[in-house]
Enzyme design. Structure first.
Site, PDB file in Angstrom:
ATOM      1  CD  GLU A 137      38.199  -5.957  14.402  1.00 53.11           C
ATOM      2  OE1 GLU A 137      39.741  -6.290  14.974  1.00 53.11           O
ATOM      3  OE2 GLU A 137      36.997  -6.467  14.724  1.00 53.11           O
TER       4      GLU A 137
ATOM      5  CG  ASP B  42      39.585  -4.569  20.009  1.00 57.73           C
ATOM      6  OD1 ASP B  42      40.792  -4.654  19.353  1.00 57.73           O
ATOM      7  OD2 ASP B  42      39.108  -5.795  19.980  1.00 57.73           O
TER       8      ASP B  42
ATOM      9  CD  GLU C  76      37.179 -10.671  22.213  1.00 56.53           C
ATOM     10  OE1 GLU C  76      38.205 -11.802  20.771  1.00 56.53           O
ATOM     11  OE2 GLU C  76      36.632 -10.084  22.137  1.00 56.53           O
TER      12      GLU C  76
HETATM   13  C1  GCV Z   1      41.165 -12.519  16.232  1.00 63.41           C
HETATM   14  C2  GCV Z   1      38.568  -8.564  18.660  1.00 63.41           C
HETATM   15  C3  GCV Z   1      38.200  -9.403  17.145  1.00 63.41           C
HETATM   16  C4  GCV Z   1      38.393 -10.396  17.168  1.00 63.41           C
HETATM   17  C5  GCV Z   1      39.461 -10.789  17.061  1.00 63.41           C
HETATM   18  C6  GCV Z   1      39.792 -10.504  18.752  1.00 63.41           C
HETATM   19  C7  GCV Z   1      41.627 -10.855  19.640  1.00 63.41           C
HETATM   20  O1  GCV Z   1      37.459  -8.522  20.004  1.00 63.41           O
HETATM   21  O2  GCV Z   1      37.174  -8.237  17.027  1.00 63.41           O
HETATM   22  O3  GCV Z   1      38.156 -10.956  16.265  1.00 63.41           O
HETATM   23  O4  GCV Z   1      40.308 -12.505  17.334  1.00 63.41           O
HETATM   24  O5  GCV Z   1      40.285  -9.114  19.169  1.00 63.41           O
HETATM   25  O6  GCV Z   1      42.584  -9.489  19.189  1.00 63.41           O
HETATM   26  O7  GCV Z   1      41.798 -11.459  19.706  1.00 63.41           O
END
Ligand code: GCV
Length: 852
Positions: free
Chosen positions: A428, A400, A321
């Site tokens: 989340e 995820d 990411e």
């Molecule tokens: C902290 C998902 C979440 C992100 C998170 C990522 C991760 O994509 O939306 O906010 O980042 O996972 O676990 O690294």
């Protein structure tokens, strides 16, 4: 019933109590009083036990002696004093010499065995394990809390208190417990500026304005909660890490946090930025094989251990990411992990290397591309190349934290690499603590799943603990993200997830029901009606949430590119994030088969792959994760996929409405503060479940062209669209995405000031509930009023924060006025007063006969 306040009794003044302990006890009572029933004490309330139940504990000694001394042992003693004094309503007293009479003796197993010659005392325990039992010594009866190490004693103390607080029978106390795995850690995604990524309960308890907060009281109290369920490591900053956290300037601040955690047996850890050698080290490279980089990591790690000698280690998110990683230099994840592992090894530190590595810019047009493949594809080939103090931290599913995913195939594919499962406590994708969703049953599904990695009997829980392939370490990591809200997670019922994570990390064989019952007894009461109702709701909450969001393994169907909260069905498609459900005019689901799809299924062991490869043996609840099927495909229930989608959404929303009524019936058993707070959340959830239901069903009816067999979609009884009402100063506007507003439109008060929508009621006279469906924007407050004729029946301020400032599925909210008398010809008027830029917006009103 509200918890009774603790009276400080006359016998507290007994000469056997030292002044220091009198102060301690008074503090205990004061703290209990101040925070009574705000949710702050969570499951560690220690309410006084009265009546016949109290007699069960008459034999518990009130004198406590430590065999040995250390900060953690003192914590164990003080917590036991606090708990027993509060639960039993009379002071327990620490003593330093045995004397005659009954006593609780707490200490290391080796020490205890020197003091007590009793065959019941075990000869050995695994690290962090404990034994609690009764023995008879020459001086009198003794209740022993023995630990393999200091932490074990603390866990034994909490276990004893838990049994008493849950009113368990402890007459035959003889309990040996050992944790399933050495790693039982919590991660936080807190940023140094005090914000929290995916945090839903206020700002960080650790950081503010780029530094560690001055007052660490909340950190201490959080550590107490974590220790009570056996957590032994805590990573306090976001995996999207700020490199400054390991800079020299920050080290004294980290040391303060570590000092606060240490008495609770919790090791501090931090997330690091892989490009730190450049960002804070003054180098022009972060190539893990460059000698200067190797020396940077060694120097940094040595400096950190000077400040925090018992640091647990680091967490690293690299090449994921947008985070920089070894790929920048053509190096492997093993190169990246090992350079840091080698710096940590002399200090006994570990590096948790995240397996969450995938390409978020994938070409969505290529039907063979599949994000689910990424973790395995990246790490399987590196098995055997990681150092012994590297632990691969793997999210429980291949995507995820969606509402339902299969276990990640990577768990079964690594034989020589330590692994930890990453579970997400912060909700989340599961309603962000505005919806109740008890995640323990979902975690159990994965933990209990047999990967058949070495024949049968290789459940995920045994693989991550290291047992299956004889690895030394491994375990469980939970992303908790508690914040400064008094009750830590924002929703009192969400704390069942933090508790449940800890309990499962300690013993993944516990059953969901057992955890729900235990948590309810400790958090509310053991009144059977309370336990049955709350535990029952908790156990239904995940399937309920799944029903009104994304069933059959399709994914949560939320807004993937936004805040991951409300419905946004198409947001996952036609972009590189790879959370595709591939719905089109004829069918739905990702074809991940080997035969015709992405081949993801081949990442499982042959026995598991055979189950998922075949359409007929794939369980229905994961069908769309693995297969693309026509909407008319028949499930085991005999229903078509499309009818299942429609029906499950009606069922889910109906069940969410039922939660409100079930909770209401507990009013006389629960303190007013928590009852009201949970009720408000459940009412909100019931309204938002309708938003979900209508959005998902409308979208699928539109895309599939298959009507609901029961004709419900788009035909809600009593619904009057705002755009069809008589509007004053409102304008009509399209809502995006269209499915998140009834009729795709809303009346929007964009000019500010006061706008009104009027409707002349023409139905039969009676008593009705009138719901107003409106949108809460996060950039200000709007005041709403609902009137019938000249009577105002409801008014409220809409100022919630849903992370969005436009009308959509995140912000759509329902407010209901109950038992309103209506007669034909009455004018119903919704009025909104706004202050730009906050524009109020109304979707519809719904008038239904009242059932209250
Ligand atoms: C902290 C998902 C979440 C992100 C998170 C990522 C991760 O994509 O939306 O906010 O980042 O996972 O676990 O690294």
């Amino acid at each position: 019933m509200a918890r009774s306040r603790i009276a400080v009794r006359g016998n507290l003044r007994s000469p056997s109590v030292s002044v220091a302990h009198l102060v301690l006890l008074l503090c205990v009572f004061r703290v209990a009083d101040v925070y009574a029933e705000s949710g702050y004490d969570a499951w560690l309330r220690y309410p006084r036990i009265d009546g016949a139940v109290r007699d069960r504990y008459a034999s518990i000694p009130r004198r406590l002696m430590l065999a040995g001394d250390s900060p953690v042992l003192r914590t164990a003693r003080d917590e036991t004093v606090r708990g027993l004094s509060s639960l039993l309503g009379e002071p327990a007293v620490p003593i330093t010499s045995r004397g005659s009479g009954s006593v609780i003796i707490m200490g290391l197993l080796d020490r205890i065995r020197m003091l007590v010659d009793d065959p019941g005392v075990p000869t050995q325990l695994r690290a962090d394990g404990f034994w609690i039992g009764r023995v008879v010594t020459r001086e009198g009866p003794a209740l022993i809390v023995a630990g393999q190490n200091d932490r074990g004693v603390l866990y034994g103390a909490f276990a004893l208190l838990r049994r008493i607080a849950a009113h368990a029978d402890i007459a035959q106390l003889n309990e040996r417990e050992e944790p399933a795995a050495p790693v039982r850690w919590i991660n936080h995604w807190d940023n140094l500026d005090g914000t929290i990524e995916r945090g839903y309960a206020g700002r960080s308890i650790f950081f503010d304005s780029g530094r560690v907060v001055d007052d660490l009281t909340r950190v201490r109290d959080y550590a107490r909660l974590l220790a009570s369920v056996g957590i032994n490591g805590l990573t306090i900053n976001n995996v999207n890490a700020n490199a400054q956290v390991i800079s020299d300037a920050f080290l004294p601040q980290l040391a303060r946090v570590a000092d606060t955690l240490r008495p609770w047996g919790i090791a501090l850890s931090v997330s690091i930025d892989f490009s730190s050698p450049m960002r804070i080290g003054g180098l022009d490279t972060f190539d893990p094989l460059d000698a200067r980089v190797i020396s940077f990591w060694k120097g940094r790690v040595d400096a950190i251990y000077k400040a925090v000698p018992d640091l647990g280690g680091f967490v690293l998110k690299a090449d994921s990411e947008g985070r920089l990683g070894p790929s920048a230099y053509g190096r492997t994840h093993a190169d990246a992990a090992n350079v840091i592992a080698r710096a940590l090894a002399p200090h006994n530190g570990a590096i948790f290397y995240r397996g969450f590595v995938y390409d978020h810019l994938m070409d969505w047009r290529n039907q063979k591309n599949d994000r689910a493949r990424a973790a395995y594809d990246n790490f399987r080939k590196l098995d055997g190349q990681f150092d012994a103090n590297v632990i691969l931290q793997i999210k429980h599913g291949p995507i995820d934290f969606q509402v339902r995913e299969p276990a990640s195939p990577l768990f079964g594919a690594l034989q020589k690499t330590n692994q930890a499962i990453e579970l997400q406590i912060t909700q989340e994708y599961l309603g962000q603590q505005r919806h109740v969703c008890f995640i323990v049953p979902m975690w159990k599904r994965v933990l209990d799943f047999d990967m058949q990695a070495k024949g049968t009997g290789t459940q995920v829980k045994s693989l991550v603990s290291g047992r299956v392939f004889g690895r030394r370490t491994g375990g469980f990591v939970g992303v908790s993200n508690v914040g400064r809200d008094t009750n830590w997670l924002g929703h009192d019922l969400a704390m069942s997830n933090l508790y449940g994570f800890g309990r499962l990390a300690w013993n993944p064989d516990l059953q969901s029901r057992q955890i729900a019952d235990e948590w309810t007894k400790l958090t509310f009461s053991d009144t059977p009606q309370v336990v049955d109702t709350i535990a029952g709701m908790l156990l239904e909450s995940w399937p309920t949430y799944e029903n009104y969001t994304g069933p059959l393994g399709a994914g949560t169907l939320t807004d993937i590119i936004g805040v991951h909260y409300g419905p946004g069905i198409e947001s996952s498609e036609r972009n590189g994030w790879g959370q595709w459900h591939r719905s089109n005019g004829t069918g739905i689901g990702m074809d991940r088969t080997v035969a015709t799809g992405t081949g993801f299924i081949s990442q499982y062991s042959p026995a598991v792959a055979a189950v998922y490869e075949s359409l007929t043996s794939t369980p229905d609840d994961l069908l769309l994760f693995f297969h693309h099927v026509p909407y008319t495909y028949k499930l085991r229930s005999g229903k078509t996929v499309i009818q299942h989608i429609y029906d499950s959404h009606y069922e889910g929303a109906q069940n969410a409405a039922g939660f409100v009524e079930r909770w209401r019936r507990l009013e006389k058993f629960i303190d007013p503060e928590r009852h009201a707070s949970v009720l408000a959340k459940l009412e909100y959830q019931a309204g938002h479940a309708i938003v979900w239901r209508d959005a998902v069903n409308s979208w699928f009816q539109w895309i599939s062209g298959v009507p609901d067999a029961m004709g419900r979609i788009g035909r809600s009884p009593g619904r009057v669209e705002a755009e069809s009402m008589t509007l004053e100063r409102f304008s009509t506007g399209a809502v995006i995405p269209w499915e998140t507003a009834s009729g795709a439109q809303a009346a929007i008060c964009s000019a500010g000031g006061t706008c009104a929508a009027r409707h002349r009621y023409q139905g039969t006279a009676g008593i009705y509930d009138i719901a107003v469906q409106y949108f809460v924007e996060s950039d200000g407050a709007a005041r709403y009023a609902l009137s019938v004729g000249s009577r105002q029946v409801e008014s409220w301020v809409a100022d919630a924060q849903f992370g969005s400032n436009t009308p959509n599925g995140h912000t759509s909210t329902r407010r209901t006025a109950h038992r309103v008398t209506l007669a034909p010809g009455d004018e119903i008027r919704v009025e909104v007063s706004t202050m730009p830029p906050d524009g109020g917006a109304v979707d519809y009103i719904e008038i239904v006969p009242s059932d209250r």
